[in-house]
Design a protein around this motif. Structure first.
Motif, PDB file in Angstrom:
ATOM      1  N   PHE A 169      -7.045   6.523   3.425  1.00 43.13           N
ATOM      2  CA  PHE A 169      -6.581   6.230   4.783  1.00 43.13           C
ATOM      3  C   PHE A 169      -5.750   7.361   5.377  1.00 43.13           C
ATOM      4  CE2 PHE A 169      -7.885   2.015   3.583  1.00 43.13           C
ATOM      5  CZ  PHE A 169      -8.259   1.428   4.779  1.00 43.13           C
ATOM      6  N   GLY A 170      -5.085   8.134   4.513  1.00 46.51           N
ATOM      7  CA  GLY A 170      -4.226   9.199   5.012  1.00 46.51           C
ATOM      8  C   GLY A 170      -4.826  10.580   4.850  1.00 46.51           C
TER       9      GLY A 170
ATOM     10  N   GLU B 164      -2.766  14.062   5.111  1.00 44.46           N
ATOM     11  CA  GLU B 164      -2.501  14.791   3.868  1.00 44.46           C
ATOM     12  C   GLU B 164      -3.096  16.197   3.921  1.00 44.46           C
ATOM     13  OE1 GLU B 164      -3.372  12.545   0.317  1.00 44.46           O
ATOM     14  OE2 GLU B 164      -2.068  13.837  -0.910  1.00 44.46           O
TER      15      GLU B 164
ATOM     16  N   PHE C 169      -0.153   8.554   2.220  1.00 42.63           N
ATOM     17  CA  PHE C 169      -0.178   9.008   3.613  1.00 42.63           C
ATOM     18  C   PHE C 169      -0.766   7.963   4.561  1.00 42.63           C
ATOM     19  CE2 PHE C 169       0.626  13.027   1.627  1.00 42.63           C
ATOM     20  CZ  PHE C 169       1.329  13.744   2.577  1.00 42.63           C
ATOM     21  N   GLY C 170      -1.663   7.109   4.031  1.00 43.01           N
ATOM     22  CA  GLY C 170      -2.295   6.120   4.890  1.00 43.01           C
ATOM     23  C   GLY C 170      -1.749   4.723   4.708  1.00 43.01           C
TER      24      GLY C 170
ATOM     25  N   THR D 203       0.872  -1.172   0.000  1.00 43.75           N
ATOM     26  CA  THR D 203       0.000   0.000   0.000  1.00 43.75           C
ATOM     27  C   THR D 203       0.906   1.218   0.000  1.00 43.75           C
ATOM     28  OG1 THR D 203      -0.077  -0.028   2.407  1.00 43.75           O
ATOM     29  CG2 THR D 203      -1.865  -1.159   1.255  1.00 43.75           C
TER      30      THR D 203
ATOM     31  N   ASP E 211       0.380   2.756   6.192  1.00 46.27           N
ATOM     32  CA  ASP E 211       0.435   1.850   7.350  1.00 46.27           C
ATOM     33  C   ASP E 211      -0.968   1.427   7.801  1.00 46.27           C
ATOM     34  OD1 ASP E 211       3.173   1.802   7.398  1.00 46.27           O
ATOM     35  OD2 ASP E 211       3.353   3.462   8.831  1.00 46.27           O
ATOM     36  N   ALA E 212      -1.880   2.384   7.849  1.00 45.77           N
ATOM     37  CA  ALA E 212      -3.252   2.053   8.257  1.00 45.77           C
ATOM     38  C   ALA E 212      -3.884   1.096   7.251  1.00 45.77           C
ATOM     39  CB  ALA E 212      -4.081   3.329   8.382  1.00 45.77           C
ATOM     40  N   GLU E 213      -3.589   1.318   5.969  1.00 42.01           N
ATOM     41  CA  GLU E 213      -4.208   0.469   4.952  1.00 42.01           C
ATOM     42  C   GLU E 213      -3.601  -0.938   4.977  1.00 42.01           C
ATOM     43  OE1 GLU E 213      -4.482   2.259   1.050  1.00 42.01           O
ATOM     44  OE2 GLU E 213      -6.121   0.904   0.477  1.00 42.01           O
TER      45      GLU E 213
ATOM     46  N   ASP F  27      -6.443  12.721   6.716  1.00 39.33           N
ATOM     47  CA  ASP F  27      -6.157  13.748   7.721  1.00 39.33           C
ATOM     48  C   ASP F  27      -4.699  14.197   7.674  1.00 39.33           C
ATOM     49  OD1 ASP F  27      -8.769  13.829   8.585  1.00 39.33           O
ATOM     50  OD2 ASP F  27      -8.455  12.347  10.178  1.00 39.33           O
TER      51      ASP F  27
END
Lengths: 449, 449
Positions: free
Chosen positions: B278-279, B283, A278-279, A275, A281-283, B281
């Motif tokens: 997921f990112g 971003e 910015f997300g 993935t 790790d969460a994804e 916020d």
């Protein structure tokens, strides 16, 4: 008219040297036209390309355009009667615009070189065919090349904003634009992409660059077999996650890797997921949550750092080299709707059992694109039985609602099945379109459609 | 041959009723052909579409395809001598595949209805033209419609996997596939998208759906003027961020909103940015960090919740209705490389000053797509001076390296400038392609190219 034409034989890059002709005869498809081309012209400029094409149309001489010769479908093979037009010398990166996130390049630029130049500005060229270290942008455009990151970022066509093309009669046109959006006129840019050198010669391109992701996360999982691995890929989709990479290796691949001295298989199938953004790790955590129940206990690993990610990627990277150690390979390329992935891998394994030809399958699971790799025993040639076996793979993909070729192109190898996929009316229309661009049929005749 | 043709006048949806003909004469472009079409056929099936087209080709009758009539470039206007083929009744969502993330729809489906149906599966149809509540998928395909989310997710063409098309002679073909990747044959799908009803009649489509984002974050910023706002948009790009939405309003827009009783302007330019995934916020925080130095103190707001986001979006949404209260509007559509955005807005404001015609500009800043909106004083018609003013806007876009139309299409309004953008060779080639599909020239003649 003819008196004003430049004879290509007068160009500095022209040669009829036997070694040069022999070197331009094959690509990486395994197909041999049985003879060498009559001549090779290494183009030194777009003017020279125009001169070669004007002469070809005037004289009815077939022209085969060549970049790196890394194609896998026979689009660049060239035999007696044809001239090879080699664009590898047109390799300038003309401009990179960080403000507008595009690059202007000549056709002979190596894909990885463009990506590296973009990286200096925090950008990247998204399409990443496995050949990117050797293949050219022009070749990528000719075949609408894909790659691992297509699952999220699309294929070559999705990154081409505009093209500089020399037409069969030597006229030069530009298509597309430098803006991301634009709907003035028909989409000639998209038409040239994937046309395998049959509509015109792409000499330059304006390519979209994208932000290099701020972060990437990597997960690897091992499964009992392909069914569970495909179910995991489907579960990722069903959870509405969007990996940038989702690669699947079947049992035959993992076995070959072990035989070649690589890591011992930790299961009957392997899935690698990345993935990004910015997300990331969460994804990847969300990916893990849906994958873990389908993999064995202790069979899922998430990389903690770049070195860990490289270790996980090593298994995927080891696949093709391991197969190549076992014998000559024929790298095939079909695509099916993602929901038919397990069925396709199973059907291909059954073809292997039935024909006795070893087939290992790697798949870009994120987009249902399979690469069944036929491995020939040492000494065996690409005989009729091998092609028949490949043909069974193609028709399996069509039966499952898929396509003959996901990202390698039709070239010479797949023309026989093209009407089965497209239907007569569509193929006939395409031939009429081809005739508009190339009325004398000099551009890569016998290929693509 | 002719004896086996169905006379469209025998179809149940055929009418020559004056009210129906008058209702099918105009779209939302402001262009009036000066007469009503001869008849309207509301198609009840694809077979009926085929019957109309076969008859049209046999008799040389021009056919204008109509969806919702919401087009802004005149692609659907129809005058004497033509038949309008109304596809709005072909409005079935045939299939939504959550596993393969695609939808199969008929051409008359309203874009927002598809998006809502996809939402039930955690998916969405990414292209979001401002007309999405009223426009049809077929119309979106005809013009390669864009929207706000294109900045990240691409235009309509990027979401079309395959098409069902009735050719001018009544034959039916399918293009493309249900897989994400595929390179068998030329890209006819991409060619039909944006062809404004001139190459064939799109009756159905297989459309890519994408995961609905798990989160969205929204930021609004006010600036002294367009220069600072464009600099902020450029700073977002330079920071290699990838908003899903980046909308810019100029001073004229903000003034009109205030005149219409909306929020008072907090500056001379407004920028609305959304990030998603997921990112989202993290971003949006990165967006804030680069935007804040360019906006005044206290001039940046990030929404804390969906209600807050709606409040920030209200300013953007208020733009067009406010302008429409001031007088008749002509919504224009050009695109420039993003780095020329400020220059384009400035040049358009200068055209407004020079001509005395009020022009307010909204822009999709993420892809350099501007909508200069000409506002006519009450009672004023779309006279020659107004069209000349629009022409100045078009040529300004071309001068800045842009295009005549980012997402509305060429239709009737922009054909005069098409050769300036594309060049004679390209327009001539396109006309030859058109002749392959429609040798008798019955499909939307006089439009698009």
């Amino acid at each position: 008219m003819t008196s004003t034409l430049t004879d290509p034989a007068a160009l500095p890059g022209w040669t009829t040297d036997p070694a040069a002709r022999a070197a331009a005869r094959l690509d990486r498809s395994g197909f041999d036209p049985g003879s060498d081309p009559d001549a090779v012209v290494v183009a030194g400029s777009v003017d020279e390309v125009a001169a070669v094409l004007a002469h070809a149309t005037a004289t009815g001489t077939p022209v085969v355009v060549r970049g790196a010769g890394s194609g896998l479908s026979g689009g660049a093979v060239a035999g007696a009667g044809s001239i090879v037009l080699d664009l590898s010398g047109l390799d300038r990166i003309v401009e990179i615009s960080p403000a507008d996130e595009y690059a202007v390049v000549e056709a002979g630029v190596i894909t990885a070189d463009l990506d590296a130049a973009a990286a200096a500005h925090g950008l990247r060229y998204a399409p990443d065919p496995a050949s990117l270290a050797i293949s050219t942008i022009g070749g990528n455009i000719a075949t609408n090349a894909g790659g691992l990151r297509c699952a999220k970022y699309g294929v070559t066509r999705d990154s081409v904003l505009g093209l500089d093309v020399v037409l069969a009669d030597g006229r030069r046109i530009s298509t597309g634009r430098r803006t991301v959006k634009g709907v003035a006129g028909y989409d000639l840019t998209g038409l040239f992409v994937g046309s395998e050198g049959t509509l015109g010669v792409v000499v330059g391109a304006t390519l979209r660059l994208r932000p290099a992701p701020v972060a990437t996360a990597t997960l690897a999982a091992w499964f009992d077999g392909i069914g569970a691995a495909a179910a995991a890929a489907a579960a990722i989709t069903a959870a509405r996650l969007q990996p940038s990479v989702a690669e699947l290796l079947d049992t035959a691949c993992l076995t070959a890797i072990a035989e070649a001295g690589g890591p011992a298989p930790r299961g009957g199938a392997f899935l690698l997921v990345q993935t990004d953004g910015f997300g990331a790790d969460a994804e990847i955590d969300a990916v893990r949550a849906v994958v873990e129940p389908l993999a064995g206990p202790g069979s899922v690993e998430v990389a903690a750092d770049p070195a860990g990610a490289e270790a996980l990627l090593a298994t995927r990277r080891a696949g093709l080299p391991a197969l190549e150690r076992l014998g000559r390979v024929l790298v095939e390329d079909v695509a099916v709707p993602r929901s038919r992935l397990a069925e396709a891998v199973g059907a291909i394994a059954a073809i292997s059992d039935r024909t006795g030809i070893r087939i290992a399958t790697m798949a870009h699971a994120g987009d249902g694109n399979l690469h069944p790799i036929l491995v020939l025993e040492p000494g065996r040639e690409l005989d009729e039985q091998v092609w028949a076996c490949a043909g069974e793979v193609f028709t399996t993909a069509l039966r499952l609602g898929g396509t003959l070729t996901g990202e390698h192109g039709v070239g010479l190898l797949k023309r026989r099945w093209l009407r089965d996929e497209l239907g007569d009316d569509v193929v006939d229309l395409q031939q009429q379109l081809r005739a508009v661009f190339d009325p004398r049929g000099v551009l890569n005749p016998g290929k693509a459609i």
